[in-house]
Design a protein around this motif. Structure first.
Motif, PDB file in Angstrom:
ATOM      1  N   TYR A 194       2.435   5.191 -17.707  1.00  0.00           N
ATOM      2  CA  TYR A 194       2.272   5.672 -16.335  1.00  0.00           C
ATOM      3  C   TYR A 194       2.926   4.716 -15.348  1.00  0.00           C
ATOM      4  O   TYR A 194       3.614   5.128 -14.418  1.00  0.00           O
ATOM      5  CB  TYR A 194       0.785   5.861 -15.999  1.00  0.00           C
ATOM      6  N   GLN A 195       2.711   3.423 -15.536  1.00  0.00           N
ATOM      7  CA  GLN A 195       3.308   2.445 -14.620  1.00  0.00           C
ATOM      8  C   GLN A 195       4.690   1.994 -15.096  1.00  0.00           C
ATOM      9  O   GLN A 195       5.349   1.219 -14.406  1.00  0.00           O
ATOM     10  CB  GLN A 195       2.385   1.225 -14.474  1.00  0.00           C
TER      11      GLN A 195
ATOM     12  N   GLU B 257     -11.941   4.249  -6.075  1.00  0.00           N
ATOM     13  CA  GLU B 257     -11.705   3.885  -4.676  1.00  0.00           C
ATOM     14  C   GLU B 257     -12.051   2.415  -4.445  1.00  0.00           C
ATOM     15  O   GLU B 257     -11.302   1.672  -3.803  1.00  0.00           O
ATOM     16  CB  GLU B 257     -12.556   4.770  -3.746  1.00  0.00           C
TER      17      GLU B 257
ATOM     18  N   LEU C  93      -4.499   4.370  -7.451  1.00  0.00           N
ATOM     19  CA  LEU C  93      -5.716   5.164  -7.399  1.00  0.00           C
ATOM     20  C   LEU C  93      -5.829   6.048  -8.630  1.00  0.00           C
ATOM     21  O   LEU C  93      -6.895   6.143  -9.255  1.00  0.00           O
ATOM     22  CB  LEU C  93      -5.725   6.020  -6.132  1.00  0.00           C
ATOM     23  N   ARG C  94      -4.729   6.692  -8.987  1.00  0.00           N
ATOM     24  CA  ARG C  94      -4.765   7.591 -10.146  1.00  0.00           C
ATOM     25  C   ARG C  94      -4.952   6.805 -11.435  1.00  0.00           C
ATOM     26  O   ARG C  94      -5.657   7.231 -12.353  1.00  0.00           O
ATOM     27  CB  ARG C  94      -3.487   8.432 -10.175  1.00  0.00           C
TER      28      ARG C  94
ATOM     29  N   VAL D  22      -9.468   0.128  -6.104  1.00  0.00           N
ATOM     30  CA  VAL D  22      -8.197   0.051  -5.363  1.00  0.00           C
ATOM     31  C   VAL D  22      -8.359  -0.857  -4.142  1.00  0.00           C
ATOM     32  O   VAL D  22      -7.505  -1.703  -3.860  1.00  0.00           O
ATOM     33  CB  VAL D  22      -7.736   1.462  -4.936  1.00  0.00           C
ATOM     34  N   GLN D  23      -9.467  -0.666  -3.441  1.00  0.00           N
ATOM     35  CA  GLN D  23      -9.714  -1.503  -2.266  1.00  0.00           C
ATOM     36  C   GLN D  23      -9.799  -2.968  -2.660  1.00  0.00           C
ATOM     37  O   GLN D  23      -9.174  -3.835  -2.026  1.00  0.00           O
ATOM     38  CB  GLN D  23     -11.005  -1.067  -1.578  1.00  0.00           C
TER      39      GLN D  23
ATOM     40  N   MET E 218       0.831  -1.201   0.000  1.00  0.00           N
ATOM     41  CA  MET E 218       0.000   0.000   0.000  1.00  0.00           C
ATOM     42  C   MET E 218       0.868   1.256   0.000  1.00  0.00           C
ATOM     43  O   MET E 218       0.579   2.234  -0.682  1.00  0.00           O
ATOM     44  CB  MET E 218      -0.943  -0.016   1.198  1.00  0.00           C
ATOM     45  N   ALA E 219       1.942   1.229   0.783  1.00  0.00           N
ATOM     46  CA  ALA E 219       2.829   2.379   0.820  1.00  0.00           C
ATOM     47  C   ALA E 219       3.437   2.646  -0.551  1.00  0.00           C
ATOM     48  O   ALA E 219       3.633   3.780  -0.970  1.00  0.00           O
ATOM     49  CB  ALA E 219       3.926   2.159   1.856  1.00  0.00           C
TER      50      ALA E 219
ATOM     51  N   GLU F 232      -0.262   2.616  -3.521  1.00  0.00           N
ATOM     52  CA  GLU F 232      -1.619   3.143  -3.318  1.00  0.00           C
ATOM     53  C   GLU F 232      -1.919   4.332  -4.232  1.00  0.00           C
ATOM     54  O   GLU F 232      -2.946   4.353  -4.930  1.00  0.00           O
ATOM     55  CB  GLU F 232      -1.809   3.551  -1.860  1.00  0.00           C
ATOM     56  N   THR F 233      -1.053   5.332  -4.235  1.00  0.00           N
ATOM     57  CA  THR F 233      -1.342   6.557  -4.987  1.00  0.00           C
ATOM     58  C   THR F 233      -1.393   6.295  -6.487  1.00  0.00           C
ATOM     59  O   THR F 233      -2.338   6.720  -7.168  1.00  0.00           O
ATOM     60  CB  THR F 233      -0.301   7.633  -4.669  1.00  0.00           C
TER      61      THR F 233
ATOM     62  N   PHE G 218      -8.621   5.685 -11.562  1.00  0.00           N
ATOM     63  CA  PHE G 218      -9.501   6.799 -11.895  1.00  0.00           C
ATOM     64  C   PHE G 218      -9.429   7.098 -13.390  1.00  0.00           C
ATOM     65  O   PHE G 218     -10.450   7.320 -14.036  1.00  0.00           O
ATOM     66  CB  PHE G 218      -9.143   8.055 -11.102  1.00  0.00           C
TER      67      PHE G 218
END
Lengths: 389, 168
Positions: free
Chosen positions: B124-125, B34, B20-21, B37-38, B12-13, B16-17, B24
């Motif tokens: 992006y990734q 959201e 999420l982006r 991601v969960q 998650m650290a 996570e960001t 979205f």
């Protein structure tokens, strides 16, 4: 200027900088993890069933009554999902031999006992069920300064994720009340739990596919389902082994901050033997048109899985196509993975329903834009499959 | 804390960001992102014991994320979401964004789904074509094909802007 990853990353991160990591989101994720760990249906095993389970100290091959193994138990619970519904269909075949009940003796728990209750193996699927008796105890814990110094600072999300399996203990309820009131309190959980790994013949470590679990009154019971690689598909018998661990987890809340400390040690290993159940797949065939192209469909139905393949006479399927499959009652079979395309053949593996269908209705469609509504799917041309001769 | 719990905390650290982006941009809706991601972290946690390192951790996680987003796309009501309006309704950015950034993100969000997947994972990734092929379950050739179509589409979209982008 060149479009490269730096430009894309900068653009997305800049435009979407309002979307960032948040403790609240992580707390929700940990809560979801905790919810998955908690029993979906907390039920008390009846004394009769408990006695029957304890009677499975099989040292010589005594067979279980059909209604008293975990396969039958989980299939009969309320809100049974597609996963559990199939287990009832094989409950009678899910017997083990040479199941060894192992004891884990700890000062805090006393004697915990565990055993492999039942298992089903047919060369296509492996499902293993086990029970741990006296698996956990929770007590109040108020640390000394020295003990607190040995603990590490944690946060509420992590603490929630590792909550005890038995949440109705008095100590844990006191802890929750204290936390809610912002008062210092702590608990210690002593537990015996099973490894995530189930070994076949001491060397094969199959990949878990799905499963179910539940706990109540210190009893923990679980069914694990595995996808099998080639090396484990042609065996006559399987020697199963699952390692146990004894753990101690200390949690303390000082009114503002959570502290955590945990220890784990290997314990005994549960073992049992399961013999292969010979199954004869049921085969189905059918023909029809999809997008004006003549197609042939085949299905292989096994107790756990149904595999459907639609082969087109010419190129009509794309990579984003999939299948929807229904039995004669209109019940949709659940898929747990994407369809695969090989040339002009589209194949999908689904969970069987627990009953042998009289017929199957198959639809094929593209998901390039959106997954169609149910009524839109059923308005498409379909193929009806009936038992092959 | 178990090995699996420690892994989740670290994952998650680390992701996570960006997850999420990416979700979205893929789905065009904050609440759906959201949820995605969960669900992604939850599924990864559930499948942790089955992760054998055949692919990188990132590839494995992104594969789960993309398939989770695809599951979300199957939801009927989602078809009514306007991705452009969703972008306007985002929380205020920490730092004011530049117009070209907004244009590029809107252009990516307007891509056909399969092209959007490849662009997000590639640009992006920062995943290789082989890693993307493994994550999406397609051939490397298909990855390059979709990437080229996506870049052609983006070029047409961005041709009206003051600054010119040369696409590689």
């Amino acid at each position: 200027m060149r479009l490269d990853k730096n430009m894309m990353q900068d653009a997305i991160d800049s435009r979407l900088s309002g979307l960032s990591a948040s403790p609240a989101r992580r707390a929700r994720i940990w809560a979801a993890v905790r919810a998955e760990k908690k029993p979906v249906r907390i039920s008390k095993l009846t004394r009769t069933l408990l006695a029957a389970c304890l009677a499975v100290l099989v040292l010589g091959g005594t067979a279980l009554a059909a209604s008293t193994n975990l396969f039958d138990y989980f299939s009969r619970q309320e809100q049974t999902s597609s996963v559990e519904a199939r287990y009832g269909a094989v409950a009678e075949q899910a017997a083990v031999e040479n199941a060894v009940t192992v004891s884990v003796e700890t000062e805090e728990l006393g004697q915990a006992e565990a055993w492999i209750d039942s298992a089903y193996y047919d060369g296509y699927s492996l499902v293993v069920g086990f029970i741990i008796q006296n698996s956990e105890r929770v007590e109040v814990f108020i640390p000394t300064e020295e003990q607190l110094a040995q603990m590490t600072v944690s946060d509420s999300a992590i603490i929630e994720a590792i909550m005890p399996g038995d949440t109705v203990s008095e100590a844990y309820e006191q802890y929750l009340e204290a936390v809610q009131a912002g008062m210092p309190f702590g608990y210690v959980s002593y537990s015996v739990s099973a490894s995530d790994h189930t070994l076949i013949n001491d060397s094969i470590d199959p990949v878990p596919y799905t499963g179910v679990s539940s706990s109540a009154d210190g009893l923990y019971y679980e069914l694990r389902e595995f996808s099998l690689t080639e090396e484990s598909q042609e065996l006559d018998t399987i020697e199963l082994s699952i390692r146990l661990y004894e753990s101690v987890t200390y949690v303390y809340y000082d009114g503002e901050v959570w502290y955590l400390s945990s220890e784990r040690a290997e314990a005994e290993t549960m073992t049992a033997t399961v013999s292969r159940t010979e199954v004869q797949p049921a085969y189905y065939t059918g023909t029809g048109d999809i997008d004006g192209v003549s197609c042939v469909a085949t299905a292989q139905v096994l107790p756990m899985y149904t595999t459907v393949t639609v082969t087109a006479g010419e190129a009509v399927f794309q990579e984003d196509w999939t299948l929807a499959v229904y039995d004669e009652n209109g019940t949709a079979l659940t898929s747990m993975e994407a369809a695969s395309l090989d040339g002009d053949a589209l194949t999908l593996t689904l969970l069987s329903t627990g009953d042998t269908p009289q017929s199957l209705t198959v639809y094929a469609f593209s998901t390039a834009e959106d997954y169609p509504l149910e009524e839109d799917i059923q308005a498409l041309a379909c193929l009806t499959l009936t038992p092959a001769n | 804390m178990s090995e699996r719990d420690q892994w989740l905390e670290t994952a998650m650290a680390r992701y996570e960001t960006s997850l999420l982006r990416m979700c979205f941009t893929y789905l065009g809706d904050v609440q759906l992102a959201e949820d995605a991601v969960q669900d992604t972290f939850l599924k990864a946690y559930q499948r942790f014991s089955s992760y054998r390192g055949e692919s990188s951790e990132k590839t494995w996680l992104m594969s789960i994320a993309i398939n989770t987003c695809k599951d979300v796309l199957r939801s009927a009501w989602f078809r009514r979401v306007d991705r452009g309006q969703a972008l306007d309704g985002l929380p205020e950015p920490a730092v004011p964004f530049q117009e070209p950034d907004d244009t590029l993100v809107r252009a990516v969000m307007a891509l056909e789904r399969r092209q959007r997947e490849v662009i997000l994972l590639r640009y992006y990734q920062d995943m290789s074509a082989q890693e993307i092929a493994a994550a999406l379950g397609i051939s490397v050739r298909a990855v390059y094909s979709r990437q080229k179509k996506a870049l052609d589409t983006l070029q047409q979209h961005l041709a009206k802007q003051e600054e010119e982008y040369a696409f590689g």
